[in-house]
Design a protein around this motif. Sequence first.
Motif, PDB file in Angstrom:
ATOM      1  N   PRO A  15      70.733  39.802  41.729  1.00  0.00           N
ATOM      2  CA  PRO A  15      71.937  39.816  40.888  1.00  0.00           C
ATOM      3  C   PRO A  15      72.285  41.210  40.377  1.00  0.00           C
ATOM      4  O   PRO A  15      73.455  41.598  40.362  1.00  0.00           O
ATOM      5  CB  PRO A  15      71.568  38.875  39.744  1.00  0.00           C
ATOM      6  N   ARG A  16      71.285  41.966  39.977  1.00  0.00           N
ATOM      7  CA  ARG A  16      71.587  43.301  39.445  1.00  0.00           C
ATOM      8  C   ARG A  16      72.006  44.274  40.552  1.00  0.00           C
ATOM      9  O   ARG A  16      72.818  45.163  40.322  1.00  0.00           O
ATOM     10  CB  ARG A  16      70.388  43.842  38.669  1.00  0.00           C
TER      11      ARG A  16
ATOM     12  N   HIS B 107      70.860  33.136  36.635  1.00  0.00           N
ATOM     13  CA  HIS B 107      70.267  34.464  36.800  1.00  0.00           C
ATOM     14  C   HIS B 107      71.286  35.513  37.225  1.00  0.00           C
ATOM     15  O   HIS B 107      70.956  36.697  37.279  1.00  0.00           O
ATOM     16  CB  HIS B 107      69.093  34.419  37.787  1.00  0.00           C
ATOM     17  N   ARG B 108      72.501  35.077  37.575  1.00  0.00           N
ATOM     18  CA  ARG B 108      73.482  36.043  38.088  1.00  0.00           C
ATOM     19  C   ARG B 108      74.614  36.331  37.117  1.00  0.00           C
ATOM     20  O   ARG B 108      75.231  37.404  37.183  1.00  0.00           O
ATOM     21  CB  ARG B 108      74.079  35.514  39.392  1.00  0.00           C
ATOM     22  N   ILE B 109      74.927  35.389  36.254  1.00  0.00           N
ATOM     23  CA  ILE B 109      76.156  35.537  35.473  1.00  0.00           C
ATOM     24  C   ILE B 109      76.045  36.663  34.448  1.00  0.00           C
ATOM     25  O   ILE B 109      77.044  37.334  34.154  1.00  0.00           O
ATOM     26  CB  ILE B 109      76.532  34.172  34.826  1.00  0.00           C
ATOM     27  N   GLY B 110      74.854  36.911  33.915  1.00  0.00           N
ATOM     28  CA  GLY B 110      74.699  37.981  32.925  1.00  0.00           C
ATOM     29  C   GLY B 110      74.985  39.365  33.511  1.00  0.00           C
ATOM     30  O   GLY B 110      75.815  40.117  32.992  1.00  0.00           O
ATOM     31  N   PRO B 111      74.298  39.735  34.619  1.00  0.00           N
ATOM     32  CA  PRO B 111      74.628  41.014  35.258  1.00  0.00           C
ATOM     33  C   PRO B 111      76.103  41.105  35.668  1.00  0.00           C
ATOM     34  O   PRO B 111      76.724  42.160  35.558  1.00  0.00           O
ATOM     35  CB  PRO B 111      73.705  41.048  36.484  1.00  0.00           C
TER      36      PRO B 111
ATOM     37  N   GLU C 181      78.654  39.691  34.182  1.00  0.00           N
ATOM     38  CA  GLU C 181      79.483  39.922  32.996  1.00  0.00           C
ATOM     39  C   GLU C 181      79.533  41.416  32.655  1.00  0.00           C
ATOM     40  O   GLU C 181      80.573  41.931  32.219  1.00  0.00           O
ATOM     41  CB  GLU C 181      78.966  39.116  31.789  1.00  0.00           C
TER      42      GLU C 181
END
Lengths: 307, 297
Positions: free
Chosen positions: B221-222, B259-263, B265
Motif C-alpha cells: 500500500p505504501r 491496510h490500503r486506505i490510510g496510505p 488518504e
Amino acid sequence: MTLDPTYLEYPMRRRGMDHDYYPYSAMPTRKPVSWPGGKSLLVWPVISLEYFPMAPADKPFRAPGHMQTAYPDYRHYTAREYGTRVGIYRLLDAFEAVGARVSIACNSAIAQRYPALVADILEGGHEIIAHATDMNATISSGMPEGEEETIIAETLDVLEQNIGKRPRGWLSIARSQSFDTPRLLAEAGVEYMCDWVNDELPYRFKTTAGEIVNIPLNHELSDRQIINVQQQSVDSYALQIEDAANWLLGESGDHGGRMLPLHLTPYIMGLPYRMDGFDALVRRLADNPAIAFATGEEILDSWKAQQ
Amino acid sequence: MPEQQLADPGLYDYAPYRGRPKLEWPGGKTCAVWVAPNLEFYELDPPQNPHRKSWTKPHPDIVGYGHRDHANRVSHWRMADVMSRHGFPGSVSLSVALCNHIPEVVEDAAARGWEFFSHGIYNTRYSYGMDEAQERAIIEDSIRTVRDATGQTIRGWLAPALTHTPRTLDLISEYGIDYTCDLYHDDQPTDIRVKNGRLTAIPYSLEVNDHYGFFIYNMSPREYADTLIRQYERLAAEGEKSGTVMCIPLHSYLIGQPHRIGPFEEVLRYIAADGRAWIARAGEIVDSYRAQTGGAA
C-alpha cells in the motif's frame, strides 16, 4: 460475429444480490457491534494446519502450496512438513507469550497423524476449526454426487474423535466452495464458515438447511498473499497489518467494534528469518489496550448475542 | 466470416509530446487530476462469452466474487468518505446494473456530486463477439439505466472489462458520448477519429490503476501511494509547459481494504494541498480541453 441472444438477457437483474445466499447490507447502516471488555478491535488469528499428501489428487483442483515437481517431490513435501513440526510451534509461542488464544484451521489428517501437536494446541486453549481431511480434499462445483458431503462428514467426525469436541467452524481449502457447500455445512451442524471475503464483520447466510454465519477471513491480509504471492518482506507485512489495525481503530470510534483477521501459514510465517518481525508485531498489537485477540467462536458468540 | 484486422486502427494522427500548443487549466493549474472509482457489479454465475471467461475458477468463484462484493458492502463507503474529506469528486466507471441491484451505492455517489459514465451492464458481460445491434443495445441500456437512476446523461465510456469491438468508438460517439477512457497513448486529451460527432480520449490509466499496482506490480500500500505521488509530481511539473491530466482509477475492493486506505488518504491530502492540481470531473476536463482546442462539439 454475433453472440447468442441470451448473452444480452439478465434474468437476475433485480434489486439486491443475484443469488439468495444473503441480502445486501451496507456496513455503515448496521447497528454498531460492542466487543467484550469494551475492546475496539478484535484481532482474529487463523493458522492453517495442513497435511499435503506427496501424491496430489487434483480432484477437483490442486490446493495452493501443494506439490510442484515430478514425483517424488521431497522438497515441497518436507517444506510443508516443516510447518507442522517447527513453524506451528513458533507461531503458538508468539501468541501464547501474550496470552492470546487463536483459531487453528486443521485438516483432520493432522489430528490423526500428530496427536501430540493437537494436544499442545488444546492445552493452549486454542480453537480448532475444520479444514477438510487433507490438502487433496478440495471442493468446487462439478464434484461427483456425495463426495463433498463425505469430505465434510469425515473431517468433522475425525476431528471430533481426536479433540473430544465437534468443531463449530469450517474453512474450505483455498476458500473454494460449490453452490451446495453452505447448505451441506449447515446440515452437518457447522455454525460458521470463513470462506466468503465480502465483509469485515460476521453476517448470516441462508441455506435450505437453515442459517450459517460467515465470518470473513480477509484473504488480502494473509501471509500467503502478502509474502508468498506479492513477494513482500515480513517488515512490510507487519507495517500493513498495523496500518490496517490503526485504520480500523479509527473507524471503531464512530461505527462500533471492528475485527482484523490474520490468516497465517506455518511454513510461510514460521521461518526463522520472519519470526522476530512477527513476534514484535504480535507484542505491539497485544500492548494496545484497545485491541484484544479472539478466536472465531468468541467472535461468533459475542456477535450473535447482539443480533 | 472473420472481421478484418487492421495493423493501425487509425484512431489519431501522431503528435509528438515536444512542442505542443499550451493547454491551460482553470486557475492556472498545471495538472488536471481526476479520480475514477469503478463501481461495479459482477455476477456469481454469468453466461460464458466465447472469447473470454468471466471467472478463472468453476462457478461459484466465491473469492473472486466475494472480493468484489466487499466493494458494495464495505469499501465503497470507506473510499467515498476519504475522497469527500479531501475534496475529490468521483467520475464513476459504472456497471449500470448496479443501479438495479444496489441503488444505495449509486445514490450515495450521486449525492456526493459524482459523474457517471458507463462501464457496461455488468463487469462479467463482455463486448467481444457482439454484432452491431447487440452493441447498440448495451449503449442504449446504459444511457437509459443511468438516466432513470440518477437523472444524469452519461458522457463517457470505459468498455466493460476493457472489451471492445472495432465499431465501439464510432457507435458511442454516434450516441453523443463525449469521451472514451479506453485509449492509453497520451497524458493529454486527444480527439479521436470517428464517423460521427466528436469523441475525446481522456487519459485514464492502467499503470497507476490500483489493480495494476496491487496485482500486476505487487506493490505494498505504501509503495502504491508513493507511486501516485511520483506520478503527480512529474505531471504537475511538465504541465507548466502544457497542461497534463492524471487519472487515479480505483476499485474500492482494493483501495478500500483496511491496510490500503490510510496510505491512500495521504496521497489525496498531498495532492489537495499542493496547489498545482485542478481537481475535476472527467467531463469538466473534456470541456476545458475542447474550449481551448476549438471545433464544434
